[in-house]
Write a protein that holds these residues in place. Sequence first.
Motif, PDB file in Angstrom:
ATOM      1  N   PRO A  55       0.800  -1.235   0.000  1.00 34.99           N
ATOM      2  CA  PRO A  55       0.000   0.000   0.000  1.00 34.99           C
ATOM      3  C   PRO A  55       0.830   1.281   0.000  1.00 34.99           C
ATOM      4  CG  PRO A  55      -0.138  -1.121   2.122  1.00 34.99           C
ATOM      5  CD  PRO A  55       0.521  -2.076   1.184  1.00 34.99           C
ATOM      6  N   ARG A  56       1.884   1.339   0.813  1.00 27.67           N
ATOM      7  CA  ARG A  56       2.694   2.564   0.837  1.00 27.67           C
ATOM      8  C   ARG A  56       3.355   2.782  -0.522  1.00 27.67           C
ATOM      9  NH1 ARG A  56       5.027  -0.027   5.240  1.00 27.67           N
ATOM     10  NH2 ARG A  56       3.996   0.342   7.234  1.00 27.67           N
ATOM     11  N   TYR A  57       3.873   1.719  -1.077  1.00 26.21           N
ATOM     12  CA  TYR A  57       4.511   1.783  -2.395  1.00 26.21           C
ATOM     13  C   TYR A  57       3.519   2.281  -3.447  1.00 26.21           C
ATOM     14  CZ  TYR A  57       7.526   0.164  -6.253  1.00 26.21           C
ATOM     15  OH  TYR A  57       8.327   0.095  -7.368  1.00 26.21           O
ATOM     16  N   SER A  58       2.282   1.768  -3.387  1.00 21.45           N
ATOM     17  CA  SER A  58       1.261   2.125  -4.379  1.00 21.45           C
ATOM     18  C   SER A  58       0.873   3.594  -4.273  1.00 21.45           C
ATOM     19  CB  SER A  58       0.029   1.239  -4.208  1.00 21.45           C
ATOM     20  OG  SER A  58       0.349  -0.123  -4.428  1.00 21.45           O
ATOM     21  N   VAL A  59       0.676   4.085  -3.044  1.00 21.63           N
ATOM     22  CA  VAL A  59       0.311   5.492  -2.848  1.00 21.63           C
ATOM     23  C   VAL A  59       1.471   6.394  -3.248  1.00 21.63           C
ATOM     24  CG1 VAL A  59      -0.332   7.239  -1.144  1.00 21.63           C
ATOM     25  CG2 VAL A  59      -1.362   4.959  -1.043  1.00 21.63           C
ATOM     26  N   LEU A  60       2.672   6.007  -2.877  1.00 22.29           N
ATOM     27  CA  LEU A  60       3.841   6.805  -3.248  1.00 22.29           C
ATOM     28  C   LEU A  60       3.997   6.872  -4.762  1.00 22.29           C
ATOM     29  CD1 LEU A  60       6.382   8.371  -2.470  1.00 22.29           C
ATOM     30  CD2 LEU A  60       7.605   6.193  -2.375  1.00 22.29           C
ATOM     31  N   SER A  61       3.720   5.777  -5.448  1.00 23.18           N
ATOM     32  CA  SER A  61       3.825   5.747  -6.905  1.00 23.18           C
ATOM     33  C   SER A  61       2.902   6.774  -7.548  1.00 23.18           C
ATOM     34  CB  SER A  61       3.499   4.343  -7.424  1.00 23.18           C
ATOM     35  OG  SER A  61       3.595   4.292  -8.828  1.00 23.18           O
ATOM     36  N   ILE A  62       1.696   6.931  -7.002  1.00 20.03           N
ATOM     37  CA  ILE A  62       0.749   7.927  -7.514  1.00 20.03           C
ATOM     38  C   ILE A  62       1.330   9.338  -7.372  1.00 20.03           C
ATOM     39  CG2 ILE A  62      -1.491   9.010  -7.056  1.00 20.03           C
ATOM     40  CD1 ILE A  62      -2.525   6.194  -6.318  1.00 20.03           C
ATOM     41  N   ILE A  63       1.944   9.614  -6.229  1.00 22.39           N
ATOM     42  CA  ILE A  63       2.529  10.932  -5.982  1.00 22.39           C
ATOM     43  C   ILE A  63       3.732  11.168  -6.893  1.00 22.39           C
ATOM     44  CG2 ILE A  63       3.677  12.359  -4.244  1.00 22.39           C
ATOM     45  CD1 ILE A  63       1.997  10.895  -2.132  1.00 22.39           C
ATOM     46  N   LEU A  64       4.561  10.144  -7.057  1.00 22.93           N
ATOM     47  CA  LEU A  64       5.746  10.271  -7.906  1.00 22.93           C
ATOM     48  C   LEU A  64       5.364  10.594  -9.347  1.00 22.93           C
ATOM     49  CD1 LEU A  64       7.833   7.238  -6.564  1.00 22.93           C
ATOM     50  CD2 LEU A  64       8.306   9.658  -6.178  1.00 22.93           C
ATOM     51  N   LYS A  65       4.382   9.872  -9.875  1.00 25.14           N
ATOM     52  CA  LYS A  65       3.975  10.095 -11.262  1.00 25.14           C
ATOM     53  C   LYS A  65       3.402  11.495 -11.455  1.00 25.14           C
ATOM     54  CE  LYS A  65       3.046   5.212 -12.231  1.00 25.14           C
ATOM     55  NZ  LYS A  65       2.001   4.191 -12.499  1.00 25.14           N
ATOM     56  N   ALA A  66       2.663  11.983 -10.447  1.00 22.98           N
ATOM     57  CA  ALA A  66       2.101  13.335 -10.537  1.00 22.98           C
ATOM     58  C   ALA A  66       3.205  14.388 -10.576  1.00 22.98           C
ATOM     59  CB  ALA A  66       1.168  13.593  -9.363  1.00 22.98           C
ATOM     60  N   ALA A  67       4.352  14.056  -9.982  1.00 26.70           N
ATOM     61  CA  ALA A  67       5.477  14.993  -9.954  1.00 26.70           C
ATOM     62  C   ALA A  67       6.390  14.826 -11.166  1.00 26.70           C
ATOM     63  CB  ALA A  67       6.276  14.790  -8.673  1.00 26.70           C
ATOM     64  N   SER A 154       7.743   8.442   4.049  1.00 22.13           N
ATOM     65  CA  SER A 154       7.733   9.845   4.483  1.00 22.13           C
ATOM     66  C   SER A 154       8.906  10.620   3.882  1.00 22.13           C
ATOM     67  CB  SER A 154       7.778   9.933   6.007  1.00 22.13           C
ATOM     68  OG  SER A 154       6.648   9.320   6.584  1.00 22.13           O
ATOM     69  N   ASP A 155      10.078   9.992   3.859  1.00 19.66           N
ATOM     70  CA  ASP A 155      11.275  10.665   3.356  1.00 19.66           C
ATOM     71  C   ASP A 155      11.133  11.038   1.882  1.00 19.66           C
ATOM     72  OD1 ASP A 155      14.165  11.451   3.522  1.00 19.66           O
ATOM     73  OD2 ASP A 155      14.372   9.801   2.097  1.00 19.66           O
ATOM     74  N   VAL A 156      10.655  10.098   1.056  1.00 18.60           N
ATOM     75  CA  VAL A 156      10.553  10.366  -0.374  1.00 18.60           C
ATOM     76  C   VAL A 156       9.422  11.356  -0.654  1.00 18.60           C
ATOM     77  CG1 VAL A 156      10.103   9.351  -2.634  1.00 18.60           C
ATOM     78  CG2 VAL A 156      11.572   8.158  -1.005  1.00 18.60           C
ATOM     79  N   VAL A 157       8.293  11.220   0.044  1.00 15.66           N
ATOM     80  CA  VAL A 157       7.198  12.174  -0.150  1.00 15.66           C
ATOM     81  C   VAL A 157       7.675  13.584   0.176  1.00 15.66           C
ATOM     82  CG1 VAL A 157       4.955  12.953   0.700  1.00 15.66           C
ATOM     83  CG2 VAL A 157       5.319  10.536   0.218  1.00 15.66           C
ATOM     84  N   ARG A 158       8.410  13.735   1.260  1.00 13.62           N
ATOM     85  CA  ARG A 158       8.893  15.068   1.644  1.00 13.62           C
ATOM     86  C   ARG A 158       9.844  15.636   0.589  1.00 13.62           C
ATOM     87  NH1 ARG A 158       8.571  17.969   6.116  1.00 13.62           N
ATOM     88  NH2 ARG A 158       7.580  16.232   7.235  1.00 13.62           N
ATOM     89  N   LYS A 159      10.707  14.793   0.045  1.00 13.38           N
ATOM     90  CA  LYS A 159      11.621  15.262  -0.996  1.00 13.38           C
ATOM     91  C   LYS A 159      10.858  15.698  -2.239  1.00 13.38           C
ATOM     92  CE  LYS A 159      15.749  12.638   0.308  1.00 13.38           C
ATOM     93  NZ  LYS A 159      16.699  11.570  -0.096  1.00 13.38           N
ATOM     94  N   VAL A 160       9.850  14.924  -2.600  1.00 13.45           N
ATOM     95  CA  VAL A 160       9.052  15.272  -3.781  1.00 13.45           C
ATOM     96  C   VAL A 160       8.339  16.599  -3.566  1.00 13.45           C
ATOM     97  CG1 VAL A 160       7.051  14.617  -5.167  1.00 13.45           C
ATOM     98  CG2 VAL A 160       8.732  12.896  -4.530  1.00 13.45           C
ATOM     99  N   LEU A 161       7.725  16.776  -2.400  1.00 13.63           N
ATOM    100  CA  LEU A 161       6.996  18.015  -2.132  1.00 13.63           C
ATOM    101  C   LEU A 161       7.939  19.213  -2.086  1.00 13.63           C
ATOM    102  CD1 LEU A 161       4.319  16.926   0.508  1.00 13.63           C
ATOM    103  CD2 LEU A 161       4.201  16.934  -1.993  1.00 13.63           C
ATOM    104  N   LYS A 162       9.125  19.023  -1.557  1.00 16.95           N
ATOM    105  CA  LYS A 162      10.103  20.108  -1.531  1.00 16.95           C
ATOM    106  C   LYS A 162      10.466  20.544  -2.950  1.00 16.95           C
ATOM    107  CE  LYS A 162      11.193  20.965   2.849  1.00 16.95           C
ATOM    108  NZ  LYS A 162      11.123  22.325   3.463  1.00 16.95           N
ATOM    109  N   GLN A 163      10.553  19.580  -3.847  1.00 14.48           N
ATOM    110  CA  GLN A 163      10.900  19.922  -5.219  1.00 14.48           C
ATOM    111  C   GLN A 163       9.741  20.578  -5.964  1.00 14.48           C
ATOM    112  OE1 GLN A 163      12.756  16.862  -7.484  1.00 14.48           O
ATOM    113  NE2 GLN A 163      14.514  16.719  -6.125  1.00 14.48           N
ATOM    114  N   GLN A 164       8.528  20.329  -5.510  1.00 17.84           N
ATOM    115  CA  GLN A 164       7.363  20.966  -6.120  1.00 17.84           C
ATOM    116  C   GLN A 164       7.116  22.354  -5.538  1.00 17.84           C
ATOM    117  OE1 GLN A 164       5.569  19.577  -8.734  1.00 17.84           O
ATOM    118  NE2 GLN A 164       7.237  18.100  -8.643  1.00 17.84           N
ATOM    119  N   SER A 165       7.822  22.695  -4.488  1.00 20.50           N
ATOM    120  CA  SER A 165       7.607  23.953  -3.783  1.00 20.50           C
ATOM    121  C   SER A 165       8.157  25.145  -4.565  1.00 20.50           C
ATOM    122  CB  SER A 165       8.264  23.895  -2.406  1.00 20.50           C
ATOM    123  OG  SER A 165       8.172  25.139  -1.746  1.00 20.50           O
TER     124      SER A 165
END
Length: 289
Positions: A55-67, A154-165
């Motif tokens: 599940p974590r991998y699947s949700v993270l994949s959705i966020i990664l693709k959006a970025a 959490s670590d990868v999501v935070r990095k992705v959001l920082k790059q979208q900032s």
Amino acid sequence: WMNRPFSDGVPPVQLVSHLLDEVKAALRELELEATSAGGAFAAAGSLLSGQAERPRYSVLSIILKAAGLPGDFGQARFMLFLKDRAIEKEVRAAIEAKGSTLEREVEDLFVSPLIADALKAVDSTLGSTAKDVRDAIRAQFRSPDYDITKDQFSDVVRKVLKQQSRNDRLPLTLVVLDEVQIYVGGSEDRAGAIAEIAETFAKEFDSKVMLVGAGQSALTSVPQLIRLLDRFTIQVQLDDADVETVTRKVLLRKKAGARDTVAKALDDNAGAISRQLQTTRIAERPGDR
């Protein structure tokens, strides 16, 4: 959420002509808050498109693709590594000089000679030979066989959001997970995983991430979903009018270039279509033209 214009230049917020005043006020507030925060970012996808037991991998994949990143955990971490080291442009240029692209080569990350050669040239700490570089990549950026850990998520999501900032603050982020009900099914473990992910977003991202779970039934209609009530406190039940708004207005705006083709097909067959649909719920209306 991001109010990104469609191909015809019309932003989504303008498609609904009779927005309630409180909704208009909320959208204005969102725009103002996004300006003072790190901007706005949104990700959406179906949980059924991921891997059921990860599940974590699947949700993270959705966020990664959006970025704009690969959906694979290891490949995405590699791309983030290039950005963190500020060597992405150099690596990309070296690969393009050989007639390929970084995105194409990342798909064969562990065996790509172009990536190994480019990295060896710009970052000697990874190894002195192409083989050393490939071995380092394989050791550092391999995707786990099982689900990623909560800390990795959490670590990868935070990095992705920082790059979208737009600045050094987290953007106001909306994550929409579709088909939650079907994904959970009768599994207590999957329901628990979704609850944990919701808790992670709520506690570890400074209240800047909103998680929306969509399904075909209310949370209270499925026993396994009841445990999510504490995590999904705002419940919205869509009715037929909402569905018709999406079907008749929003979907037609998604590819404005095809509008003339669709209009011609409808005009050429207007009589037959009207006769076939006149007694149905999707019968033609004056406003459809």
